[in-house]
Design a protein around this motif. Structure first.
Motif, mmCIF file in Angstrom:
data_model
loop_
_atom_site.group_PDB
_atom_site.id
_atom_site.type_symbol
_atom_site.label_atom_id
_atom_site.label_comp_id
_atom_site.label_asym_id
_atom_site.label_seq_id
_atom_site.Cartn_x
_atom_site.Cartn_y
_atom_site.Cartn_z
ATOM 1 N N SER A 164 20.793 44.571 87.181
ATOM 2 C CA SER A 164 21.780 45.307 87.971
ATOM 3 C C SER A 164 22.196 46.597 87.277
ATOM 4 O O SER A 164 22.462 47.587 87.924
ATOM 5 C CB SER A 164 23.010 44.441 88.223
ATOM 6 N N SER A 165 22.261 46.604 85.947
ATOM 7 C CA SER A 165 22.716 47.821 85.295
ATOM 8 C C SER A 165 22.351 47.805 83.825
ATOM 9 O O SER A 165 22.865 47.007 83.058
ATOM 10 C CB SER A 165 24.242 47.933 85.436
ATOM 11 N N ILE A 166 21.423 48.674 83.446
ATOM 12 C CA ILE A 166 21.211 48.898 82.019
ATOM 13 C C ILE A 166 21.308 50.404 81.793
ATOM 14 O O ILE A 166 20.897 51.188 82.651
ATOM 15 C CB ILE A 166 19.855 48.355 81.522
ATOM 16 N N VAL A 167 21.891 50.782 80.658
ATOM 17 C CA VAL A 167 22.156 52.197 80.429
ATOM 18 C C VAL A 167 21.327 52.672 79.235
ATOM 19 O O VAL A 167 21.494 52.188 78.122
ATOM 20 C CB VAL A 167 23.660 52.438 80.188
ATOM 21 N N VAL A 168 20.414 53.603 79.516
ATOM 22 C CA VAL A 168 19.500 54.113 78.485
ATOM 23 C C VAL A 168 20.016 55.476 78.032
ATOM 24 O O VAL A 168 20.321 56.333 78.874
ATOM 25 C CB VAL A 168 18.072 54.256 79.048
ATOM 26 N N PRO A 169 20.150 55.707 76.712
ATOM 27 C CA PRO A 169 20.656 57.002 76.246
ATOM 28 C C PRO A 169 19.878 58.174 76.842
ATOM 29 O O PRO A 169 18.648 58.137 76.908
ATOM 30 C CB PRO A 169 20.453 56.936 74.720
ATOM 31 N N GLY A 170 20.612 59.199 77.273
ATOM 32 C CA GLY A 170 19.966 60.390 77.835
ATOM 33 C C GLY A 170 18.997 61.008 76.845
ATOM 34 O O GLY A 170 17.926 61.492 77.204
ATOM 35 N N LYS A 171 19.370 60.963 75.561
ATOM 36 C CA LYS A 171 18.516 61.536 74.510
ATOM 37 C C LYS A 171 17.153 60.831 74.487
ATOM 38 O O LYS A 171 16.105 61.471 74.363
ATOM 39 C CB LYS A 171 19.247 61.378 73.171
ATOM 40 N N SER A 172 17.164 59.503 74.616
ATOM 41 C CA SER A 172 15.902 58.751 74.618
ATOM 42 C C SER A 172 15.021 59.182 75.788
ATOM 43 O O SER A 172 13.813 59.408 75.628
ATOM 44 C CB SER A 172 16.162 57.249 74.742
ATOM 45 N N LEU A 173 15.628 59.287 76.973
ATOM 46 C CA LEU A 173 14.842 59.623 78.163
ATOM 47 C C LEU A 173 14.294 61.046 78.074
ATOM 48 O O LEU A 173 13.180 61.322 78.521
ATOM 49 C CB LEU A 173 15.685 59.443 79.425
ATOM 50 N N ASN A 174 15.071 61.962 77.489
ATOM 51 C CA ASN A 174 14.564 63.331 77.309
ATOM 52 C C ASN A 174 13.332 63.348 76.415
ATOM 53 O O ASN A 174 12.351 64.036 76.698
ATOM 54 C CB ASN A 174 15.652 64.224 76.692
ATOM 55 N N GLU A 175 13.380 62.579 75.323
ATOM 56 C CA GLU A 175 12.218 62.528 74.412
ATOM 57 C C GLU A 175 11.020 61.872 75.101
ATOM 58 O O GLU A 175 9.884 62.331 74.971
ATOM 59 C CB GLU A 175 12.569 61.770 73.122
#
Length: 378
Positions: A199-210
């Motif tokens: 339902s909800s997991i939050v991935v750091p924006g920094k990780s997704l940018n890399e």
């Protein structure tokens, strides 16, 4: 350990893995890069305990030999020097050997470097994620999901949960949502036959940018696996592991207005150009405010006023304006960010009054939306 490898492949792998290595880590060995040689190929690993990246170079692929003369072993090399050395080597072939005293020799053509290595046994073991609970998504779609949402994460550490992108998967629909509490970006895509749900997991924006920088624009799939505190993105030659942020992501669905009082249809590029010009005089202001006013005959007036600098106004013909007259002010930066990532010819903007959030969607894709809070101007 010993092997001979194609320099270009090594450079690509090293560049990918470097994205996870930080000089500001509390664990000294993590400033290094782990290299592991096995008969089937070479694996490079980098980690800063938030992100871990493993890049794999197979010894042979599609009949082409990438790595030869392999003697198995592993070593950790200083990431501060190794990438530059590899990049500047003179020949296409690179021979790397490590002896029992952790001395590493790098040879290419007539150039030879000797580096002190560290014991790979001391390198932390990466958690092995169970990939039974995984689903797949085409790489190009994952990249566009990241691009169309990650810019809206918060840069303020005061609410750490908002520095990440919220992922949810239910009924074979994957949704990415990001908000910094002044704007929100969301996109939903179908996922083929996935039995996985969360339902909800939050991935750091920094990780997704890399991750977005490393992934190639291909239609090959990325396999995604989630556990309670880690998420793994896996392609044929890459494992990208990120921690998941602790905490509860705010319920954002209730921010999105159900009905609207004014609806615009407008060509995206025209609106971007017009707001961009209006914002030229608003740059000095704290939030680059631009005002939009609807006029008769499908005309928008876009203005910006900066008492110290001057005033700009422009009329823009749009496809259609329906509903009530409207005057609204907003951050030109937020508006431009939102319009630029949508990559569509025409957008529909729903307004519910001057002080309520408004929603921008592509005309033909309601599964993508950008929401922006207006700015009070007195």
């Amino acid at each position: 350990m010993k092997f001979t490898i194609q320099r270009d492949l090594l450079i690509d792998s090293v560049q990918d893995v470097m994205k996870a290595i930080s000089s500001r880590t509390a664990i000294p060995i993590l400033t290094g890069m782990k290299i592991e040689a096995r008969q089937h190929g070479i694996t490079l690993t980098g980690s800063d305990s938030d992100i871990s990246i493993e890049s794999y170079i197979p010894a042979e692929e599609d009949g082409i030999v990438n790595v030869e003369d392999i003697e198995e072993g592993s070593i950790v090399l200083q990431a501060k020097y190794f990438p530059d050395i590899v990049r500047k080597l003179p020949e296409q072939h690179v021979e790397i050997t490590a002896d029992e005293n952790l001395k590493v020799t790098i040879r290419s053509g007539k150039a030879e470097f000797s580096l002190n290595g560290q014991d790979a046994e001391e390198y932390p073991q990466l958690p092995k994620l169970q990939t039974d609970d995984s689903f797949e998504i085409p790489t190009d779609i994952l990249k566009s999901l990241i691009k169309q949402t990650v810019f809206a994460v918060s840069s303020m550490e005061t609410r750490p949960i908002l520095t990440g992108v919220n992922l949810s998967l239910s009924e074979s629909k994957l949704t990415f949502t990001a908000t910094d509490s002044h704007r929100l970006a969301s996109r939903e895509v179908p996922v083929s036959s996935s039995s996985v749900q969360f339902s909800s997991i939050v991935v750091p924006g920094k990780s997704l940018n890399e991750l977005n920088k490393i992934l190639d624009d291909t239609e090959e799939t990325v396999e995604i696996s989630v556990t309670n505190n880690q998420i793994l993105f896996r392609t044929k030659h890459l494992n990208f592991l990120s921690r998941i942020l602790d905490g509860n992501y705010p319920e954002t669905s209730r921010l999105i207005p159900e009905q609207s009082k004014t609806v615009l249809h407008v060509k995206t590029r025209d609106l971007i150009s017009s707001i961009d010009r209006a914002s030229l005089l608003a740059r000095e202001e704290r939030n680059n405010v631009v005002k939009l006013t609807t006029k008769d005959g499908n005309i928008l007036e876009i203005t910006s006023n900066s008492p110290e600098i001057g005033h700009v106004s422009e009329e823009l013909s749009v496809q259609s304006i329906e509903g009530e007259e409207l005057k609204i002010s907003f951050s030109s930066k937020y508006m431009l960010d939102a319009l630029k990532v949508m990559e569509v010819d025409e957008v529909k903007i729903d307004f519910t009054g001057a002080m309520r959030p408004f929603v921008i969607r592509p005309v033909d894709n309601p599964a993508m939306l950008q929401l922006i809070l207006p700015v009070r101007t007195y």
